[in-house]
Design an enzyme around this catalytic site. Structure first.
Site, PDB file in Angstrom:
ATOM      1  N   GLY A 148       0.834  -1.325   0.025  1.00 27.72           N
ATOM      2  CA  GLY A 148      -0.107   0.037  -0.147  1.00 27.72           C
ATOM      3  C   GLY A 148       0.818   1.201   0.082  1.00 27.72           C
ATOM      4  O   GLY A 148       0.167   2.436   0.312  1.00 27.72           O
ATOM      5  N   ALA A 149       2.048   1.351  -0.012  1.00 29.48           N
ATOM      6  CA  ALA A 149       2.932   2.323  -0.298  1.00 29.48           C
ATOM      7  C   ALA A 149       4.298   2.038  -0.919  1.00 29.48           C
ATOM      8  O   ALA A 149       5.334   1.292  -1.009  1.00 29.48           O
ATOM      9  CB  ALA A 149       3.455   2.579   1.297  1.00 29.48           C
ATOM     10  N   SER A 151       5.779   4.852  -4.172  1.00 30.82           N
ATOM     11  CA  SER A 151       6.386   6.075  -4.138  1.00 30.82           C
ATOM     12  C   SER A 151       6.505   6.879  -2.885  1.00 30.82           C
ATOM     13  O   SER A 151       7.038   7.522  -2.421  1.00 30.82           O
ATOM     14  CB  SER A 151       6.278   6.954  -5.423  1.00 30.82           C
ATOM     15  OG  SER A 151       6.600   6.033  -6.626  1.00 30.82           O
ATOM     16  N   GLU A 262      20.811   6.764  -6.248  1.00 33.98           N
ATOM     17  CA  GLU A 262      19.889   5.403  -6.942  1.00 33.98           C
ATOM     18  C   GLU A 262      19.112   6.156  -8.293  1.00 33.98           C
ATOM     19  O   GLU A 262      19.091   5.347  -9.054  1.00 33.98           O
ATOM     20  CB  GLU A 262      18.944   5.202  -5.591  1.00 33.98           C
ATOM     21  CG  GLU A 262      17.833   4.081  -6.283  1.00 33.98           C
ATOM     22  CD  GLU A 262      17.019   3.911  -5.447  1.00 33.98           C
ATOM     23  OE1 GLU A 262      15.880   3.076  -5.533  1.00 33.98           O
ATOM     24  OE2 GLU A 262      17.134   4.030  -4.029  1.00 33.98           O
ATOM     25  N   ARG A 263      18.797   7.126  -8.215  1.00 30.88           N
ATOM     26  CA  ARG A 263      18.460   7.640  -9.363  1.00 30.88           C
ATOM     27  C   ARG A 263      19.194   7.990 -10.544  1.00 30.88           C
ATOM     28  O   ARG A 263      18.797   7.607 -11.685  1.00 30.88           O
ATOM     29  CB  ARG A 263      17.455   8.889  -9.318  1.00 30.88           C
ATOM     30  CG  ARG A 263      16.058   8.360  -8.313  1.00 30.88           C
ATOM     31  CD  ARG A 263      15.381   9.670  -7.517  1.00 30.88           C
ATOM     32  NE  ARG A 263      14.272   9.091  -6.888  1.00 30.88           N
ATOM     33  CZ  ARG A 263      13.757   9.826  -5.923  1.00 30.88           C
ATOM     34  NH1 ARG A 263      14.104  10.784  -5.508  1.00 30.88           N
ATOM     35  NH2 ARG A 263      12.581   9.433  -5.452  1.00 30.88           N
ATOM     36  N   HIS A 358      12.771  -3.796 -36.169  1.00 30.68           N
ATOM     37  CA  HIS A 358      13.012  -5.172 -36.401  1.00 30.68           C
ATOM     38  C   HIS A 358      11.843  -6.078 -37.145  1.00 30.68           C
ATOM     39  O   HIS A 358      11.759  -7.165 -37.373  1.00 30.68           O
ATOM     40  CB  HIS A 358      12.969  -6.008 -35.121  1.00 30.68           C
ATOM     41  CG  HIS A 358      14.863  -5.832 -34.498  1.00 30.68           C
ATOM     42  ND1 HIS A 358      15.386  -4.745 -34.248  1.00 30.68           N
ATOM     43  CD2 HIS A 358      15.497  -6.847 -34.574  1.00 30.68           C
ATOM     44  CE1 HIS A 358      16.559  -5.061 -33.940  1.00 30.68           C
ATOM     45  NE2 HIS A 358      16.758  -6.162 -34.154  1.00 30.68           N
TER      46      HIS A 358
END
Length: 397
Positions: A148-149, A151, A262-263, A358
């Protein structure tokens, strides 16, 4: 994996010459790149289908990476690391992207989990956990996201109740990279009751052999099928007070300090993947015949490739400049968010166009471009969705 049953090494196409010369790497980084490239070409890429069947890489691959000195490259030697700068980590990400290897969780282990322990851990915690992570004997993960959490880190429900000399940890986490094989997990948990959101969060070092700790099976994802991702469950897990990372109630602050890197990692990986798929596609359209000529000979193909190369080059320049800023301690959260947002979106555009170039073969799973198309869609979601990135950038305006 033995020599006798080892498949043929991965053969990457010739790299497309950059539009601008790259000046970020030094000779020592390029020398390191040769070892990394050989590892990914011979010991990772040929086993993609096996990793996808298993839902994770084998433990011996972690040990092998540690044996070659490919883990914790930016962690000081006194704690078992290589003692290099984060350009060595960048080389690893780029070479992983070059062979489109999405199954390994080395970057999260070495460049997200380990730095938390280095920057905020006690001396005892560093010496207890980092050497084993450097050898691959101990696999690390970080558990933020909950059912439920996502970002919204302030919406975390997992709770660690103070019991004097220990905490009792209860709750669950989802989408945890390296979770299935993890031996050590940094768990974001609620330790306070002030009602002020971020001030109630703390980080705990939780060993996965603790009583009450359990793991779900590897999750079946749309892409990154070989990457170890699972749910984690905590049922009154006893966590000693000495396993608190940093100070109680400072978890959110620590997360915010580490998230720019991290980003940027996500941007570096997305950039490398875009370049790799572009190279594959450039080779394919040169060889593929249609209406009596190579697909490359059609103006519409050449113009599309020109568009893609321009976007890729813009991404490369910005990512390298963000990396340079990071090395100098000047990378802002907004710049990192912009890199994560724009480069991951660019990567998706490149992947989509390359599948189209492709033709029908681009939709076949045995073609790397098809795997890359679904694998790299996740860059726009994890590390904070791109919608959150836009919000973070806009706050500085």
């Amino acid at each position: 994996m033995t020599v006798q049953d080892q498949p043929a090494p991965f053969s990457a196409p010739e790299a497309t010459p950059p539009l601008l010369p790259r000046t970020l790497m030094q000779p020592e980084h390029e020398a390191f790149r040769r070892t990394v490239r050989r590892f990914f070409e011979t010991e990772v890429a040929p086993y993609t289908e096996q990793f996808e069947r298993d839902g994770h890489i084998p433990r011996q691959l972690w040990n092998r990476a540690g044996e070659l000195g490919l883990l914790l490259t930016a962690i000081p030697e006194e704690y078992g690391g290589m003692g290099g700068d984060r350009l060595f980590s960048t080389v690893l990400m780029e070479e992983q992207g070059r062979v489109l290897a999405s199954a390994t969780g080395f970057m999260l282990h070495s460049d997200i989990v380990a730095p938390y322990i280095l920057h905020y851990g006690t001396e005892e915690q560093k010496r207890r956990y980092l050497p084993g992570m450097a050898t691959g004997e101990r696999v690390g993960a970080i558990a933020m996201t909950e059912p439920g959490a996502g970002s919204d880190l302030q919406g975390i429900k997992t709770r660690a109740e103070d019991k004097g000399d220990h905490y009792l940890l209860s709750g669950s986490k989802i989408f945890i990279t390296n979770g299935y094989l993890a031996d050590l997990v940094i768990v974001v948990a609620r330790t306070g009751n002030t009602g002020k959101g971020s001030r109630d969060l703390s980080l705990l070092l939780v060993e996965t052999n603790s009583e009450g700790f359990s793991k779900g099976k590897p999750l079946k994802k749309m892409g990154m099928k070989g990457q170890d991702t699972c749910e984690l469950f905590f049922s009154d897990v006893r966590v000693p007070k000495e396993n608190l990372l940093g100070q109680e109630g400072q978890g959110f602050r620590m997360l915010m300090q580490e998230l720019p890197w991290e980003r940027l990692i996500i941007a570096i990986e997305a950039q490398a993947a875009a370049e790799a798929v572009f190279d594959l596609t450039r080779q394919y359209v040169k060889e593929r015949q249609a209406f009596g000529q190579a697909v490359m000979d059609f103006q519409v193909t050449r113009h599309k490739l020109a568009e893609l190369q321009t976007e890729i080059s813009l991404g490369r320049t910005y990512v390298d400049e963000c990396t340079r800023a990071m090395l100098g301690g000047k990378l802002t959260p907004q710049a990192a968010s912009a890199a994560k947002y724009w480069v991951s979106e660019m990567c998706s555009r490149v992947m989509d166009a390359c599948v189209q170039l492709h033709g029908g073969y681009g939709y076949m799973w045995e073609y790397p471009v098809a795997r890359a198309f679904v694998d790299n869609r996740a860059h726009r979601i994890y590390g904070g969705t791109n919608e959150i990135m836009k919000e973070l950038i806009s706050r500085a305006l």
